[in-house]
Design an enzyme around this catalytic site. Structure first.
Site, mmCIF file in Angstrom:
data_model
loop_
_atom_site.group_PDB
_atom_site.id
_atom_site.type_symbol
_atom_site.label_atom_id
_atom_site.label_comp_id
_atom_site.label_asym_id
_atom_site.label_seq_id
_atom_site.Cartn_x
_atom_site.Cartn_y
_atom_site.Cartn_z
ATOM 1 N N LEU A 378 19.244 -15.988 -43.847
ATOM 2 C CA LEU A 378 20.335 -15.976 -43.143
ATOM 3 C C LEU A 378 20.774 -17.622 -42.923
ATOM 4 O O LEU A 378 21.740 -18.021 -42.542
ATOM 5 C CB LEU A 378 20.180 -15.306 -41.639
ATOM 6 N N ASP A 379 19.791 -18.251 -42.493
ATOM 7 C CA ASP A 379 19.950 -19.918 -42.317
ATOM 8 C C ASP A 379 20.656 -20.527 -43.516
ATOM 9 O O ASP A 379 21.773 -21.083 -43.406
ATOM 10 C CB ASP A 379 18.501 -20.548 -42.295
ATOM 11 N N ASP A 380 20.353 -20.103 -44.841
ATOM 12 C CA ASP A 380 20.887 -20.620 -45.935
ATOM 13 C C ASP A 380 22.407 -20.346 -46.017
ATOM 14 O O ASP A 380 23.317 -21.014 -46.182
ATOM 15 C CB ASP A 380 20.139 -20.327 -47.128
#
Length: 645
Positions: A378-380
């Site tokens: 989710l961060d990327d």
């Protein structure tokens, strides 16, 4: 030269330097360095497999291992860090395997450092598995990992889908190894008896780790003892069926040369699994994975080391943000090319392990590595979307609309019940599993964290959502309010540490429209200002992850952490503050003649207290981002950051 001129010159030099690292197809990928354990394990893997000795490569790895040895005689987890037992045992073992004389001064110092701290018996579980496979200790020294775990139902207290992706991919091939108990080829017959204060073959199970509770640890240790007694009586057909299930799990997720999970430990375990199962070296899954491991090597003129993985999506997305912030015309086209490179990397046609808990959700995320479709994060995804949205805003383009919409749908669907977001999974909250004997590293789970939650809130807010219009944003902001610490900071799971977390959250709260005078923001600003170093920058060490954290401890300044603090303060409306002016001056004054910044210290996190990372790109794109943001805000009337990060 006027201050504005020097600022422009710094930004131009940093932009040119960053552009020089661009790959031929338009993306960026920088070195990703961990501690000595990965290069040491690489050397030991080759000897485990009985491969021909590559003298030149081993000599370069040995040079690297000797250079990163600490003044205390052992090996640390971070630059200039404290002694770590497992890293020291592996570093010593690899150098001995390469051929270093155990009476050489550096080896004698390492041996004394290890023995003076109780000896190699205090190694962690993963090191004990390695020592067991080399016949140094016995399999009684490690927890039982029955491969029959592959057959357990989801309702069972331990299930693969109740642990993190990195634990899942590491454990599956390791369970096959634990079932068949192979022994390394080890043609040189290198042992480590001198690192123990007792007969290494007498060593039993590891002791309770500091993060583990006595009651649950004893319960799980008792279960382990029962399993150890009855495991020899498990039906052979059942075991063979479980091994086939494990192999099937691995082969579905191999990713070609990017390997299982696209990280070193599962890849190494996979190669060893195929060997113990009798598959020859040229068996395609084994051979392809083995080639993938070699692709992780960084080989220089005098030194070499092995990376834990590669970070092209992360590096490219963040670089694009920095270039777009710089606003330089020569940077816009490369930024667009980087985004075009990212576009086909979006996972749209495969539901990964995350779908076990979100079966109706369509995929739409990006992974961290070149290929890791079962494990997008989710961060990327949030960072890529924000960069694409910045481009379409600036250029009036519609090229990324579909990609952004699919990613947004996926991220909204991956929110956990507490309002937060994790890196790879949903509602991975089975905290009791950190008390099993195998989990002495305390990283079995992937629960929601402040930094990833902030990134997802930032993305949704940048796309136009508010606390009033979006339940996801409202719940995310409530989570962030709840998790602010009394001193005003936020924990950073994937970056070091409270500076990283506070930067992430202040960007999110600003994007979500919170008033800069909101007490939650004022407390964070006061904390960041209070920890500024005398030189004008900011720094924080890995010791901030200690279990008994009682407050920030000063550490030497780094360019990346200074940039995070500056971006955080500017998001909170502090662009004209004295703290920001001093931080900008620090970055300008420490920029090298090549337009970059030197940064030896580790500022990122794999697993708190266990595994840290040095992204070689962080000191290249984050300072450019901060300086360009400062210039841009100073030249506008609103002085409000209008994007999510």
């Amino acid at each position: 030269m006027r201050d504005g001129d020097t600022l422009d010159a710094s930004i131009a030099a940093a932009t040119n330097a960053l552009l020089s690292y661009r790959q031929a197809d338009g993306h960026w990928v920088f070195e990703l360095e961990a501690d000595c354990t990965i290069p040491a394990e690489y050397v030991l893997l080759r000897h485990y497999l009985g491969e021909p000795v590559d003298v030149a490569l081993e000599a370069k790895i040995a040079n690297y291992l000797r250079r990163v040895q600490g003044a205390h005689g052992g090996w640390p987890l971070v630059h200039d860090g404290e002694f770590d037992m497992s890293a020291s045992v592996k570093g010593y073992f690899a150098l001995k395997m390469i051929g270093d004389d155990i009476d050489a001064p550096h080896m004698a110092r390492a041996r004394e450092a290890i023995r003076s701290r109780g000896g190699a018996i205090h190694s962690n579980v993963f090191t004990r598995f390695l020592l067991s496979m080399f016949g140094i200790t016995t399999w009684r020294s490690v927890p039982v990992l029955p491969v029959e775990i592959m057959l357990l139902p989801m309702w069972f207290p331990f299930h693969l889908n109740k642990i993190s992706y990195w634990a899942r991919t590491t454990i599956v091939p390791l369970m096959v190894l634990a079932a068949l108990k192979p022994c390394a080829v080890n043609r040189l017959e290198i042992g480590l008896d001198e690192l123990f204060l007792q007969d290494p073959k007498s060593i039993k199970m590891p002791a309770k780790a500091p993060h583990q509770g006595w009651a649950l640890f004893k319960l799980f240790a008792g279960i382990d003892a029962v399993l150890r007694t009855i495991e020899p009586w498990f039906p052979k057909r059942l075991r063979q069926h479980a091994i086939k299930q494990a192999v099937a799990f691995v082969e579905e997720r191999l990713n070609g040369e990017d390997g299982l999970g696209a990280i070193y430990p599962p890849m190494a375990n996979t190669v060893m699994m195929y060997k113990v199962l009798g598959f020859p070296e040229d068996h395609p899954p084994r051979a392809i994975t083995r080639r993938g491991i070699d692709k992780l090597l960084v080989i220089g003129d005098d030194e070499a080391y092995c990376q834990p993985c590669v970070s092209p999506v992360w590096d490219t997305a963040l670089t694009c943000h920095a270039l777009l912030e710089s606003g330089d015309e020569q940077a816009r086209v490369p930024a667009r090319n980087g985004l075009d490179w990212l576009l086909p990397k979006q996972v749209l046609d495969l539901k990964g392990d995350w779908a076990v808990k979100r079966p109706q959700l369509r995929p739409g995320g990006w992974a961290f590595q070149y290929n890791n479709a079962h494990y997008p994060d989710l961060d990327d995804t949030a960072v890529v979307v924000m960069a694409m949205d910045r481009w379409r805003r600036a250029a009036g383009s519609r090229d990324y609309d579909e990609a952004i919409a699919r990613a947004r749908e996926w991220i909204e669907g991956m929110q956990s019940d507490d309002g937060g977001w994790a890196a790879f999974d949903v509602n991975n909250l089975e905290y009791y599993l950190n008390n099993i004997p195998f989990s002495d590293h305390g990283a079995m789970l992937d629960p929601p964290t402040e930094d990833v939650t902030a990134r997802c809130v930032s993305m949704l807010a940048q796309l136009g959502e508010t606390v009033a219009s979006s339940k996801a944003v409202a719940d995310g902001v409530a989570y962030l309010r709840r998790t602010q610490l009394p001193d005003g900071s936020w924990y950073g799971r994937w970056g070091l540490n409270y500076i990283y977390g506070t930067w992430s959250v202040l960007c999110a709260l600003n994007a979500a429209g919170l008033d800069h005078q909101d007490p939650v923001i004022r407390r964070a600003v006061a904390w960041l200002t209070s920890i500024q170093n005398p030189d004008g920058g900011w720094g924080e060490g890995a010791e901030s992850y200690r279990l008994d954290y009682k407050g920030y401890v000063q550490a030497p300044t780094t360019a990346s952490q200074s940039s995070w603090a500056l971006l955080a303060l500017m998001a909170a409306g502090e662009v004209d503050s004295a703290a920001v002016a001093r931080g900008v001056q620090y970055l300008k004054s420490t920029q090298t003649g090549k337009g970059l910044w030197d940064e030896q210290r580790y500022t990122a996190t794999g697993f708190p207290r266990v595994f840290y990372l040095r992204y070689h790109g962080y000191a290249k794109f984050f300072p450019l981002w901060a300086l360009a943001r400062y210039r841009n805000l100073r030249s506008t009337n609103s002085k409000v950051v209008g994007v999510g990060m």
